[in-house]
Design a protein around this motif. Structure first.
Motif, PDB file in Angstrom:
ATOM      1  N   SER A  30      75.202  87.335  97.381  1.00 43.87           N
ATOM      2  CA  SER A  30      76.381  88.197  97.558  1.00 43.87           C
ATOM      3  C   SER A  30      77.618  87.469  98.076  1.00 43.87           C
ATOM      4  O   SER A  30      78.655  88.102  98.293  1.00 43.87           O
ATOM      5  CB  SER A  30      76.069  89.378  98.493  1.00 43.87           C
ATOM      6  N   CYS A  31      77.533  86.166  98.291  1.00 39.72           N
ATOM      7  CA  CYS A  31      78.711  85.398  98.703  1.00 39.72           C
ATOM      8  C   CYS A  31      79.442  84.928  97.445  1.00 39.72           C
ATOM      9  O   CYS A  31      78.820  84.392  96.522  1.00 39.72           O
ATOM     10  CB  CYS A  31      78.305  84.190  99.541  1.00 39.72           C
ATOM     11  N   ASP A  32      80.756  85.097  97.404  1.00 33.57           N
ATOM     12  CA  ASP A  32      81.521  84.736  96.209  1.00 33.57           C
ATOM     13  C   ASP A  32      81.361  83.263  95.854  1.00 33.57           C
ATOM     14  O   ASP A  32      81.191  82.904  94.687  1.00 33.57           O
ATOM     15  CB  ASP A  32      83.009  85.049  96.412  1.00 33.57           C
ATOM     16  N   LEU A  33      81.435  82.404  96.867  1.00 37.21           N
ATOM     17  CA  LEU A  33      81.331  80.959  96.628  1.00 37.21           C
ATOM     18  C   LEU A  33      80.633  80.322  97.816  1.00 37.21           C
ATOM     19  O   LEU A  33      80.951  80.629  98.972  1.00 37.21           O
ATOM     20  CB  LEU A  33      82.730  80.364  96.447  1.00 37.21           C
ATOM     21  N   VAL A  34      79.679  79.449  97.515  1.00 36.69           N
ATOM     22  CA  VAL A  34      78.992  78.687  98.561  1.00 36.69           C
ATOM     23  C   VAL A  34      79.107  77.214  98.214  1.00 36.69           C
ATOM     24  O   VAL A  34      78.862  76.810  97.071  1.00 36.69           O
ATOM     25  CB  VAL A  34      77.510  79.095  98.684  1.00 36.69           C
ATOM     26  N   ALA A  35      79.504  76.415  99.202  1.00 38.00           N
ATOM     27  CA  ALA A  35      79.648  74.974  99.009  1.00 38.00           C
ATOM     28  C   ALA A  35      78.789  74.248 100.038  1.00 38.00           C
ATOM     29  O   ALA A  35      78.771  74.613 101.217  1.00 38.00           O
ATOM     30  CB  ALA A  35      81.111  74.566  99.158  1.00 38.00           C
ATOM     31  N   VAL A  36      78.071  73.211  99.581  1.00 37.57           N
ATOM     32  CA  VAL A  36      77.179  72.455 100.465  1.00 37.57           C
ATOM     33  C   VAL A  36      77.462  70.968 100.301  1.00 37.57           C
ATOM     34  O   VAL A  36      77.632  70.477  99.179  1.00 37.57           O
ATOM     35  CB  VAL A  36      75.701  72.753 100.146  1.00 37.57           C
ATOM     36  N   ARG A  37      77.499  70.261 101.445  1.00 40.22           N
ATOM     37  CA  ARG A  37      77.711  68.809 101.420  1.00 40.22           C
ATOM     38  C   ARG A  37      76.734  68.158 102.391  1.00 40.22           C
ATOM     39  O   ARG A  37      76.761  68.436 103.596  1.00 40.22           O
ATOM     40  CB  ARG A  37      79.152  68.475 101.808  1.00 40.22           C
ATOM     41  N   ASP A  38      75.854  67.331 101.828  1.00 37.13           N
ATOM     42  CA  ASP A  38      74.851  66.617 102.618  1.00 37.13           C
ATOM     43  C   ASP A  38      74.065  67.598 103.492  1.00 37.13           C
ATOM     44  O   ASP A  38      73.613  68.624 103.017  1.00 37.13           O
ATOM     45  CB  ASP A  38      75.519  65.516 103.457  1.00 37.13           C
ATOM     46  N   GLU A  39      73.923  67.271 104.773  1.00 41.76           N
ATOM     47  CA  GLU A  39      73.145  68.118 105.681  1.00 41.76           C
ATOM     48  C   GLU A  39      74.038  69.019 106.532  1.00 41.76           C
ATOM     49  O   GLU A  39      73.580  69.595 107.524  1.00 41.76           O
ATOM     50  CB  GLU A  39      72.275  67.238 106.592  1.00 41.76           C
ATOM     51  N   GLU A  40      75.304  69.133 106.148  1.00 39.72           N
ATOM     52  CA  GLU A  40      76.228  69.971 106.917  1.00 39.72           C
ATOM     53  C   GLU A  40      75.903  71.451 106.715  1.00 39.72           C
ATOM     54  O   GLU A  40      75.238  71.836 105.754  1.00 39.72           O
ATOM     55  CB  GLU A  40      77.672  69.704 106.470  1.00 39.72           C
ATOM     56  N   GLU A  41      76.398  72.274 107.651  1.00 39.86           N
ATOM     57  CA  GLU A  41      76.233  73.713 107.478  1.00 39.86           C
ATOM     58  C   GLU A  41      77.023  74.154 106.248  1.00 39.86           C
ATOM     59  O   GLU A  41      78.079  73.590 105.934  1.00 39.86           O
ATOM     60  CB  GLU A  41      76.731  74.460 108.719  1.00 39.86           C
ATOM     61  N   PRO A  42      76.532  75.155 105.528  1.00 38.53           N
ATOM     62  CA  PRO A  42      77.207  75.569 104.293  1.00 38.53           C
ATOM     63  C   PRO A  42      78.591  76.158 104.548  1.00 38.53           C
ATOM     64  O   PRO A  42      78.902  76.606 105.652  1.00 38.53           O
ATOM     65  CB  PRO A  42      76.260  76.623 103.715  1.00 38.53           C
ATOM     66  N   VAL A  43      79.386  76.134 103.506  1.00 42.14           N
ATOM     67  CA  VAL A  43      80.705  76.766 103.511  1.00 42.14           C
ATOM     68  C   VAL A  43      80.632  78.001 102.621  1.00 42.14           C
ATOM     69  O   VAL A  43      80.074  77.952 101.520  1.00 42.14           O
ATOM     70  CB  VAL A  43      81.787  75.802 102.975  1.00 42.14           C
ATOM     71  N   ILE A  44      81.166  79.105 103.106  1.00 36.11           N
ATOM     72  CA  ILE A  44      81.238  80.337 102.314  1.00 36.11           C
ATOM     73  C   ILE A  44      82.699  80.700 102.122  1.00 36.11           C
ATOM     74  O   ILE A  44      83.491  80.636 103.069  1.00 36.11           O
ATOM     75  CB  ILE A  44      80.497  81.499 103.008  1.00 36.11           C
ATOM     76  N   VAL A  45      83.056  81.070 100.901  1.00 36.45           N
ATOM     77  CA  VAL A  45      84.420  81.517 100.616  1.00 36.45           C
ATOM     78  C   VAL A  45      84.355  82.889  99.953  1.00 36.45           C
ATOM     79  O   VAL A  45      83.626  83.082  98.977  1.00 36.45           O
ATOM     80  CB  VAL A  45      85.163  80.539  99.679  1.00 36.45           C
ATOM     81  N   GLU A  46      85.111  83.825 100.503  1.00 35.50           N
ATOM     82  CA  GLU A  46      85.239  85.145  99.895  1.00 35.50           C
ATOM     83  C   GLU A  46      86.599  85.226  99.205  1.00 35.50           C
ATOM     84  O   GLU A  46      87.619  84.838  99.784  1.00 35.50           O
ATOM     85  CB  GLU A  46      85.097  86.243 100.947  1.00 35.50           C
ATOM     86  N   LEU A  47      86.597  85.716  97.980  1.00 34.42           N
ATOM     87  CA  LEU A  47      87.792  85.726  97.138  1.00 34.42           C
ATOM     88  C   LEU A  47      88.364  87.135  97.003  1.00 34.42           C
ATOM     89  O   LEU A  47      87.631  88.082  96.735  1.00 34.42           O
ATOM     90  CB  LEU A  47      87.449  85.188  95.743  1.00 34.42           C
ATOM     91  N   LYS A  48      89.669  87.249  97.169  1.00 31.59           N
ATOM     92  CA  LYS A  48      90.351  88.531  96.956  1.00 31.59           C
ATOM     93  C   LYS A  48      91.755  88.245  96.435  1.00 31.59           C
ATOM     94  O   LYS A  48      92.372  87.243  96.787  1.00 31.59           O
ATOM     95  CB  LYS A  48      90.457  89.330  98.263  1.00 31.59           C
ATOM     96  N   LYS A  49      92.263  89.158  95.618  1.00 32.94           N
ATOM     97  CA  LYS A  49      93.613  88.974  95.079  1.00 32.94           C
ATOM     98  C   LYS A  49      94.657  89.000  96.192  1.00 32.94           C
ATOM     99  O   LYS A  49      95.641  88.265  96.157  1.00 32.94           O
ATOM    100  CB  LYS A  49      93.924  90.055  94.036  1.00 32.94           C
ATOM    101  N   THR A  50      94.441  89.875  97.184  1.00 42.25           N
ATOM    102  CA  THR A  50      95.387  89.970  98.298  1.00 42.25           C
ATOM    103  C   THR A  50      94.627  90.007  99.618  1.00 42.25           C
ATOM    104  O   THR A  50      93.448  90.364  99.668  1.00 42.25           O
ATOM    105  CB  THR A  50      96.258  91.238  98.203  1.00 42.25           C
ATOM    106  N   PHE A  51      95.311  89.665 100.668  1.00 42.35           N
ATOM    107  CA  PHE A  51      94.741  89.697 102.015  1.00 42.35           C
ATOM    108  C   PHE A  51      94.672  91.156 102.460  1.00 42.35           C
ATOM    109  O   PHE A  51      95.688  91.831 102.562  1.00 42.35           O
ATOM    110  CB  PHE A  51      95.632  88.898 102.960  1.00 42.35           C
ATOM    111  N   ASN A  52      93.458  91.650 102.728  1.00 43.70           N
ATOM    112  CA  ASN A  52      93.322  93.047 103.126  1.00 43.70           C
ATOM    113  C   ASN A  52      92.145  93.227 104.082  1.00 43.70           C
ATOM    114  O   ASN A  52      91.399  92.282 104.370  1.00 43.70           O
ATOM    115  CB  ASN A  52      93.171  93.956 101.903  1.00 43.70           C
TER     116      ASN A  52
END
Length: 237
Positions: A30-52
């Motif tokens: 259910s996370c829009d985007l997940v990014a992982v690099r090596d053994e670091e904690e994951p990055v989650i990005v939620e995407l929306k057209k506008t800030f709300n």
């Protein structure tokens, strides 16, 4: 060029993180985007057209998975933030919630540009002793609760206005008075300064050190009868 769907944000943001050495996947639990690099904690990005608000709530929920949560929104052509706010306001809010903020600007003839507005770092508000002291002083110097919270376009009864009303009421009742007499009646050491500043236009100087109520002051006293009690009919200043 305004986007039609928030999915249009995905590829630019994905590229942004891939350039930093992350492996990126879309729609992971259910996370829009997940990014992982090596053994670091994951990055989650939620995407929306506008800030709300839904975006904020969604991003806050993602903090249960990782402290590295970003929100990504489109940067409009006019460059202004949504809801009549400034980008600095949205950045400050994001930081207070421990969230990162990315903007994506789209162009007709070149690749979208992703800008990092703030990183998702823990936020500890810096308390201002001066602001706290001013707040408490204003609170303590008011004699009662004469304002309705949430009011707009109404004359608020501040501590300064109360003191001005006290002076105006005395001048209305007793006629012209010296600053010395007014100071004695009110126990207000700033009487002379307030009379000279005449912020509300309620006072008129009769002679050096002596003041009377102006016509405007007499007319406006009735607006604050709930503060100073029953006000006699207005008299000419």
């Amino acid at each position: 060029m305004p986007i039609q769907h928030e999915t249009e944000l995905y590829m630019p943001v994905k590229s942004f993180f891939e350039q930093q050495g992350f492996t990126v996947r879309g729609e992971v639990r259910s996370c829009d985007l997940v990014a992982v690099r090596d053994e670091e904690e994951p990055v989650i990005v939620e995407l929306k057209k506008t800030f709300n608000l839904p975006l904020l709530i969604q991003a806050i929920d993602r903090l249960a998975h990782t402290p590295n949560v970003y929100m990504a929104v489109e940067m409009p052509e006019h460059g202004r933030a949504s809801h009549g706010l400034a980008w600095n306001d949205l950045v400050r809010l994001s930081r207070m919630l421990g969230l990162g903020l990315l903007t994506v600007r789209f162009y007709k003839s070149r690749k979208p540009r992703v800008d990092l507005m703030c990183e998702p770092t823990p936020y500890t508000p810096r308390k201002s002793a001066v602001k706290t002291a001013r707040l408490l002083r204003e609170f303590k110097e008011r004699s009662g609760d004469y304002n309705v919270g949430g009011s707009t376009r109404r004359k608020l009864v501040t501590a300064y206005r109360e003191k001005s009303l006290q002076i105006a009421s005395l001048l209305h009742t007793h006629g012209p008075l010296s600053t010395k007499r007014l100071r004695e009646h009110t126990a207000n050491p700033k009487v002379t300064t307030m009379l000279q500043d005449n912020y509300y236009g309620w006072f008129e100087r009769v002679e050096r050190g002596t003041y009377k109520l102006s016509a405007r002051g007499a007319a406006e006293l009735g607006d604050f009868a709930h503060v100073i009690g029953d006000t006699p009919p207005a008299t000419q200043g």
